[in-house]
Motif scaffolding. Structure first.
Motif, PDB file in Angstrom:
ATOM      1  N   ILE A   1      14.711 105.399  95.660  1.00 40.74           N
ATOM      2  CA  ILE A   1      15.415 104.721  94.594  1.00 40.74           C
ATOM      3  C   ILE A   1      16.881 104.568  94.866  1.00 40.74           C
ATOM      4  O   ILE A   1      17.594 105.572  95.221  1.00 40.74           O
ATOM      5  N   SER A   2      17.577 103.502  94.855  1.00 48.84           N
ATOM      6  CA  SER A   2      18.887 103.245  94.841  1.00 48.84           C
ATOM      7  C   SER A   2      19.632 102.647  93.709  1.00 48.84           C
ATOM      8  O   SER A   2      18.853 101.857  92.938  1.00 48.84           O
ATOM      9  N   GLY A   3      20.589 102.284  93.549  1.00 47.11           N
ATOM     10  CA  GLY A   3      21.524 101.427  92.370  1.00 47.11           C
ATOM     11  C   GLY A   3      21.936 102.641  91.500  1.00 47.11           C
ATOM     12  O   GLY A   3      21.681 103.803  91.316  1.00 47.11           O
ATOM     13  N   HIS A   4      22.471 101.775  90.439  1.00 49.80           N
ATOM     14  CA  HIS A   4      22.923 102.550  89.276  1.00 49.80           C
ATOM     15  C   HIS A   4      22.539 102.073  87.984  1.00 49.80           C
ATOM     16  O   HIS A   4      22.322 100.816  87.934  1.00 49.80           O
ATOM     17  N   TYR A   5      22.045 102.662  87.191  1.00 50.55           N
ATOM     18  CA  TYR A   5      21.550 102.323  85.850  1.00 50.55           C
ATOM     19  C   TYR A   5      22.060 103.250  84.640  1.00 50.55           C
ATOM     20  O   TYR A   5      22.354 104.144  84.695  1.00 50.55           O
ATOM     21  N   ASP A   6      21.486 102.560  83.491  1.00 52.99           N
ATOM     22  CA  ASP A   6      21.943 103.009  82.354  1.00 52.99           C
ATOM     23  C   ASP A   6      21.119 104.370  81.592  1.00 52.99           C
ATOM     24  O   ASP A   6      21.399 105.265  81.135  1.00 52.99           O
ATOM     25  N   ALA A   7      19.704 104.082  82.223  1.00 52.47           N
ATOM     26  CA  ALA A   7      18.653 105.218  81.816  1.00 52.47           C
ATOM     27  C   ALA A   7      17.744 105.328  82.960  1.00 52.47           C
ATOM     28  O   ALA A   7      17.524 104.388  83.742  1.00 52.47           O
TER      29      ALA A   7
END
Length: 285
Positions: free
Chosen positions: A139-145
């Motif tokens: 998993i990559s990237g930035h998320y809120d949850a």
């Protein structure tokens, strides 16, 4: 769904390396979407439901479980969510449809991902939900949850620190997370028949073991809830539907398979009813 034996481990559990996890998941989840559709209900959710009333149906309780998770995550329209281990994609669709969020959902079961993608397209949600056939470790990237419902049992304790780092990286120091998992009161080996015949590589952790996810990554545990009796009721509904479809299951597989899965479901009811197994939902930030 996983019950314990006092005999202890009679064989070495299969490991959850990148390749090993794919093989273990294939053994259980890729035996046919049609089989699971016979007894999981309309939602195709293969995790503990949440019964707001004793008379709630299986489908009502599964929808209530998804809302229970979304409320705990405090989802707001326009936010982004990553899901580690998405099953047949029901929760991701529920979050997008009812809470207005964008979801990337990861799963290594080919059949489940194909089913989920078709369902998202059919329901007009393909633009809001992306199903990725890949391991949670990638998993990559930035998320809120960050959310994971029913995957931790297949991760393996030796990989908990890595899972915590994935969650920490995804949230970037500002988001919220929830992990929903079968567990137990103290560390113990998985019942060997279940590990061999039903869930290779699986392990339901104690809360002390789950702490290895959070502590090394400085993730704050905000709430822990135990839903074990809700899982006992979920399994009663599953077993009743399974028995009603047993003749169809017999034609799809054989008598040995029918008896094996009956034992698995009935034994799991006993384990959650008596407290041999627990169902933990842990909220963190």
């Amino acid at each position: 769904m996983l019950f314990r034996s006092s005999v202890g481990a009679l064989r070495r559990p299969r490991v959850n390396t990148l390749a090993g996890s794919r093989d273990n998941i294939h053994h259980h989840y890729d035996i046919g979407n049609e089989f699971y559709s016979l007894w999981l209900g309309q939602t195709m959710a293969y995790t503990c439901a949440y019964y707001p009333t004793p008379t709630a149906t299986l489908d009502q309780a599964q929808a209530a479980k998804m809302d229970h998770v979304c409320r705990k995550l405090q989802l707001r329209a326009g936010e982004s969510v990553v899901e580690a281990g998405c099953g047949w994609g029901t929760l991701a669709l529920h979050m997008a449809r009812n809470y207005g969020v964008r979801v990337r959902a990861f799963n290594i079961s080919h059949e489940q991902v194909a089913y989920a993608r078709q369902r998202a397209a059919r329901e007009g949600l393909a633009g809001s939900v992306e199903y990725v056939e890949d391991d949670y470790r990638n998993i990559s990237g930035h998320y809120d949850a960050f959310v994971s419902v029913g995957m931790l049992e297949h991760v393996g304790v030796r990989n908990y620190v890595q899972l915590g780092r994935v969650a920490e990286r995804c949230l970037g120091g500002r988001g919220r997370g929830l992990i929903h998992s079968i567990g137990r009161n103290h560390p113990a080996p998985l019942q060997p028949w279940i590990e061999k015949r039903i869930f290779p590589g699986a392990y339901p952790p104690a809360l002390s073991e789950m702490s290895r996810i959070f502590e090394p990554s400085n993730l704050s545990v905000l709430d822990v809830e135990n839903l074990r009796l809700h899982y006992a009721q979920t399994l009663r509904h599953w077993l009743a539907r399974y028995e009603a479809a047993s003749e169809r299951v017999r034609t799809m597989f054989d008598e040995k398979f029918v008896r094996m899965w009956r034992l698995y479901l009935a034994g799991s009811i006993a384990a959650f009813t008596t407290g041999t197994l627990q169902l933990f939902q842990v909220v963190f930030a």
